[in-house]
Design an enzyme around this catalytic site. Structure first.
Site, PDB file in Angstrom:
ATOM      1  N   ASP A  67       0.865  -1.192   0.000  1.00 56.18           N
ATOM      2  CA  ASP A  67       0.000   0.000   0.000  1.00 56.18           C
ATOM      3  C   ASP A  67       0.896   1.235   0.000  1.00 56.18           C
ATOM      4  OD1 ASP A  67      -2.549   1.442   0.218  1.00 56.18           O
ATOM      5  OD2 ASP A  67      -1.890   1.975   2.218  1.00 56.18           O
ATOM      6  N   SER A  68       0.292   2.367  -0.347  1.00 58.06           N
ATOM      7  CA  SER A  68       1.040   3.625  -0.310  1.00 58.06           C
ATOM      8  C   SER A  68       1.505   3.937   1.116  1.00 58.06           C
ATOM      9  CB  SER A  68       0.157   4.764  -0.804  1.00 58.06           C
ATOM     10  OG  SER A  68      -0.972   4.889   0.047  1.00 58.06           O
ATOM     11  N   CYS A 127      -4.248  -1.485  -2.180  1.00 58.38           N
ATOM     12  CA  CYS A 127      -4.393  -0.047  -2.348  1.00 58.38           C
ATOM     13  C   CYS A 127      -5.290   0.156  -3.569  1.00 58.38           C
ATOM     14  CB  CYS A 127      -3.021   0.570  -2.589  1.00 58.38           C
ATOM     15  SG  CYS A 127      -3.053   2.324  -3.013  1.00 58.38           S
ATOM     16  N   GLU A 148      -3.602   9.346   8.426  1.00 60.35           N
ATOM     17  CA  GLU A 148      -2.146   9.179   8.545  1.00 60.35           C
ATOM     18  C   GLU A 148      -1.586  10.034   9.677  1.00 60.35           C
ATOM     19  OE1 GLU A 148       0.544   7.790   6.118  1.00 60.35           O
ATOM     20  OE2 GLU A 148      -0.964   6.355   5.474  1.00 60.35           O
ATOM     21  N   CYS A 187     -11.137   2.776  -0.144  1.00 63.17           N
ATOM     22  CA  CYS A 187      -9.734   3.120   0.115  1.00 63.17           C
ATOM     23  C   CYS A 187      -9.383   2.356   1.374  1.00 63.17           C
ATOM     24  CB  CYS A 187      -9.569   4.620   0.337  1.00 63.17           C
ATOM     25  SG  CYS A 187      -7.944   5.089   0.998  1.00 63.17           S
ATOM     26  N   HIS A 191      -7.440   2.809   3.674  1.00 63.59           N
ATOM     27  CA  HIS A 191      -7.273   3.603   4.899  1.00 63.59           C
ATOM     28  C   HIS A 191      -8.598   3.825   5.644  1.00 63.59           C
ATOM     29  CE1 HIS A 191      -3.343   4.758   3.322  1.00 63.59           C
ATOM     30  NE2 HIS A 191      -3.094   5.449   4.416  1.00 63.59           N
TER      31      HIS A 191
HETATM   32  N1  DGL Z   1      -4.927   3.272   0.782  1.00 63.32           N
HETATM   33  C1  DGL Z   1      -4.907   3.680  -0.571  1.00 63.32           C
HETATM   34  C2  DGL Z   1      -6.160   3.276  -1.321  1.00 63.32           C
HETATM   35  O1  DGL Z   1      -6.762   2.258  -0.998  1.00 63.32           O
HETATM   36  C3  DGL Z   1      -4.547   5.080  -0.940  1.00 63.32           C
HETATM   37  C4  DGL Z   1      -4.279   6.106   0.044  1.00 63.32           C
HETATM   38  C5  DGL Z   1      -3.451   7.204  -0.583  1.00 63.32           C
HETATM   39  O2  DGL Z   1      -2.249   7.006  -0.652  1.00 63.32           O
HETATM   40  O3  DGL Z   1      -4.019   8.219  -1.006  1.00 63.32           O
HETATM   41  O4  DGL Z   1      -6.542   3.943  -2.250  1.00 63.32           O
END
Ligand code: DGL
Length: 265
Positions: free
Chosen positions: A8-9, A71, A156, A190, A192
């Site tokens: 993931d990012s 991600c 974050e 997402c 997150h």
């Molecule tokens: N967690 C990532 C996703 O599912 C992206 C979060 C990001 O880096 O903007 O899209």
């Protein structure tokens, strides 16, 4: 034999890894968070593709035969290129999977009235990947999406439960319901966003179901490994978990306890 790579990012993919470990605890996993360059959600197609490819190469170098892009943004913007252009020359016997396809394969089952909403990053929304995939699997379902560029920074920066988060959660929830007041299920598109789920629940009308991806992706992996013994045979089974970040490990250690649910080393 090598671990299953999970990318993931930043920290979001840990919410997926948690479910993978719950469902398939016997496998080895190697997690990579590109924290130094997160968030990806507002970056261009080219940049997300280049960053993701670099990370996939790293995971291949570490012995992963199977990599999951946990991600949505990378799945939307980089997966197809990596699968079609890079893998054939880089590692024809290895596989890279995303999270959008497994999600859209089952997403229509969560709505009673065929009206679904999606919260996602600006990049995922602009790619229209969810719309395209839903059209294939559930053409009768009306899908509306809202980009939530402020949510990943809030998460974050450990502000997910603060009063400050209320404004941006309410704002994006209202934007979605203005587009389609009939929505009865919402995807957190997402990885997150599960960290913000209690706030989202607070502002979303109670009858709307919230769909998260962790269990969906885990079930899809069970199925994939069953259907692909030629890949499964390369996945080590010592129940080991290894974590890498492209940024400072002390911050990663602290944050991962929140995202993964246990301290990582
Ligand atoms: N967690 C990532 C996703 O599912 C992206 C979060 C990001 O880096 O903007 O899209």
């Amino acid at each position: 034999m090598g671990p299953i790579g999970v990318f993931d990012s930043g920290y979001g993919g840990l919410t997926v890894l948690r479910e993978l470990v719950n469902t398939l605890p016997q496998y080895d996993y190697l997690y990579l968070g590109d924290n130094a360059r997160a968030p990806y959600g507002t970056r261009s197609f080219e940049t997300v593709y280049q960053y993701t490819l670099e990370c996939v190469r790293f995971l291949f170098d570490k012995g992963c035969h199977l990599v999951i892009l946990a991600c949505n943004t990378a799945s939307a913007k980089a997966l197809r290129n990596i699968q079609q252009l890079d893998l054939p020359q880089l590692a024809p016997d290895r596989r890279v999977l995303g999270v959008i396809r497994p999600t859209t394969e089952v997403m229509g089952e969560f709505t009673q009235n065929n009206h679904i909403g999606i919260f996602a990053t600006a990049g995922t929304v602009a790619s229209e990947s969810y719309l395209v995939e839903m059209e294939k699997f559930f053409p009768a379902v009306k899908v509306h999406q809202v980009a939530c560029p402020m949510w990943v920074p809030l998460i974050e920066n450990s502000e997910a439960n603060s009063n400050g988060a209320d404004y941006f959660v309410q704002k994006y929830v209202e934007q979605l319901l203005q587009q389609d007041p009939q929505i009865d299920a919402v995807l957190l598109g997402c990885t997150h966003y599960p960290l913000l789920i209690s706030k989202i629940r607070q502002f979303l009308p109670a009858h709307i179901r919230i769909i998260t991806q962790g269990e969906i992706v885990a079930q899809s992996l069970v199925d994939y490994l069953h259907r692909h013994p030629e890949i499964e045979v390369h996945c080590a089974k010592n129940a080991q978990r290894t974590f890498y970040t492209t940024d400072a490990t002390d911050t990663f250690d602290r944050q991962s306890a929140v995202f993964f649910g246990e301290t990582v080393l």
